[in-house]
Design a protein around this motif. Structure first.
Motif, short mmCIF file in Angstrom:
data_model
loop_
_atom_site.label_atom_id
_atom_site.label_comp_id
_atom_site.label_asym_id
_atom_site.label_seq_id
_atom_site.Cartn_x
_atom_site.Cartn_y
_atom_site.Cartn_z
N UNK A 1 0.80 0.12 -10.93
CA UNK A 1 0.38 -1.28 -10.99
C UNK A 1 1.56 -2.22 -10.77
N UNK A 2 2.70 -1.87 -11.33
CA UNK A 2 3.90 -2.70 -11.13
C UNK A 2 4.33 -2.70 -9.67
N UNK B 1 4.66 -6.29 -7.64
CA UNK B 1 6.00 -6.60 -7.13
C UNK B 1 6.08 -6.51 -5.61
N UNK B 2 4.93 -6.23 -5.00
CA UNK B 2 4.88 -6.10 -3.55
C UNK B 2 4.58 -7.46 -2.91
N UNK B 3 5.33 -7.80 -1.88
CA UNK B 3 5.06 -9.06 -1.18
C UNK B 3 3.67 -9.06 -0.55
N UNK B 4 3.14 -7.86 -0.29
CA UNK B 4 1.83 -7.75 0.35
C UNK B 4 0.71 -7.95 -0.66
N UNK B 5 0.87 -7.37 -1.86
CA UNK B 5 -0.24 -7.29 -2.81
C UNK B 5 -0.08 -8.15 -4.06
N UNK B 6 1.00 -8.87 -4.20
CA UNK B 6 1.24 -9.61 -5.45
C UNK B 6 0.27 -10.77 -5.66
N UNK B 7 -0.55 -11.07 -4.65
CA UNK B 7 -1.53 -12.15 -4.78
C UNK B 7 -2.90 -11.64 -5.22
N UNK B 8 -3.02 -10.35 -5.47
CA UNK B 8 -4.28 -9.76 -5.92
C UNK B 8 -4.33 -9.77 -7.45
N UNK B 9 -5.44 -10.14 -8.02
CA UNK B 9 -5.51 -10.37 -9.46
C UNK B 9 -5.74 -9.10 -10.29
N UNK B 10 -6.46 -8.11 -9.74
CA UNK B 10 -6.86 -6.94 -10.53
C UNK B 10 -5.68 -6.17 -11.13
N UNK C 1 -0.44 8.94 4.26
CA UNK C 1 -0.70 8.33 5.58
C UNK C 1 -0.33 6.85 5.60
N UNK C 2 -0.68 6.16 4.50
CA UNK C 2 -0.46 4.72 4.39
C UNK C 2 0.15 4.42 3.02
N UNK C 3 1.48 4.42 2.91
CA UNK C 3 2.16 4.28 1.60
C UNK C 3 1.85 2.98 0.87
N UNK C 4 1.38 1.95 1.55
CA UNK C 4 1.15 0.65 0.92
C UNK C 4 -0.33 0.33 0.76
N UNK C 5 -1.18 1.35 0.89
CA UNK C 5 -2.62 1.12 0.79
C UNK C 5 -2.99 0.68 -0.62
N UNK C 6 -3.56 -0.50 -0.72
CA UNK C 6 -3.87 -1.11 -2.02
C UNK C 6 -4.85 -0.26 -2.82
N UNK C 7 -5.95 0.15 -2.21
CA UNK C 7 -6.98 0.91 -2.92
C UNK C 7 -6.41 2.24 -3.42
N UNK C 8 -5.54 2.86 -2.63
CA UNK C 8 -4.97 4.14 -3.02
C UNK C 8 -4.05 4.00 -4.22
N UNK C 9 -3.20 3.00 -4.20
CA UNK C 9 -2.26 2.79 -5.31
C UNK C 9 -3.03 2.46 -6.58
N UNK C 10 -4.04 1.59 -6.47
CA UNK C 10 -4.86 1.24 -7.63
C UNK C 10 -5.65 2.45 -8.12
#
Length: 219
Positions: free
Chosen positions: A73-74, A78-87, A45-54
């Protein structure tokens, strides 16, 4: 809550909120394998969902599929949206340093974190030493002892009460062959804290002083 999520998805299979909540329930229970299957539905549904990918990464690690976990994780770092998240960086550091023992890759991940997050790392004070110590210990294992020592000493000056840096310096000097200085750094810890020593926790969930391979198996 799980029953209501299933009912909502039966009525509307692409109900994003229900799918996320459904996956989160398994994730929060620590059932990462079941959660992984549910997170994959969220990805549809949401290919870029952070919680789902993690979540898929955690499920993959639980199954022993480190390659898929690493790829997930890579994708985040490498995502412009999520590359600022530390986990995701912390998870990759743990994977590369402790499991893969790929110290060049650990250095790469640490430096990418520091570049992408920058001064924002100071907002994660609880995790800052995890990044710096992983970077320094990796440099040390690659034979770059002076660079590693300089790095840790700089952060120790800024954070004189953080004994993780003293432990790190002890380990680096030991690997360098300077056992006297290694012992000196180790002893200095007891001058600064009454806490017990414990096994290292790369995710920084243990708040006690930690030791990462401080002692050699052969003494």
């Amino acid at each position: 809550a799980e029953m209501y999520c299933r009912m909502a998805m039966e009525i509307e299979p692409h109900n994003g909120r229900a799918c996320i909540q459904y996956a989160s329930i398994s994730h929060d229970k620590g059932d990462f394998i079941e959660a992984e299957e549910r997170w994959r539905k969220v990805i549809e549904i949401d290919p870029y969902n952070y919680s789902a990918i993690l979540g898929i990464a955690k499920g993959s690690f639980k199954r022993g599929d480190y390659q898929i976990g690493q790829e997930m994780l890579e994708q985040l770092i490498n995502s412009d949206i999520h590359k600022y998240r530390i986990v995701p960086y912390i998870e990759l550091m743990n994977l590369s340093f402790n499991h893969l023992k790929d110290y060049n890759y650990t250095v790469e991940i640490c430096r990418a974190l520091l570049e992408n997050i920058g001064v924002g790392i100071r907002e994660h004070k609880r995790l800052e030493h995890v990044v710096i110590c992983h970077l320094a210990l990796s440099l040390s294992k690659l034979g770059k002892h002076s660079e590693a020592i300089t790095l840790v000493e700089r952060y120790l000056l800024e954070n004189p009460n953080n004994d993780e840096y003293r432990l790190c310096l002890s380990q680096i000097n030991r690997e360098k062959g300077d056992h006297g200085l290694a012992l000196s750094h180790f002893i200095s810890i007891f001058e600064n804290s009454d806490e017990m020593l414990s096994i290292t926790d790369s995710n920084c969930t243990n708040k006690r002083i930690t030791v990462d391979r401080l002692f050699h198996p052969n003494g």
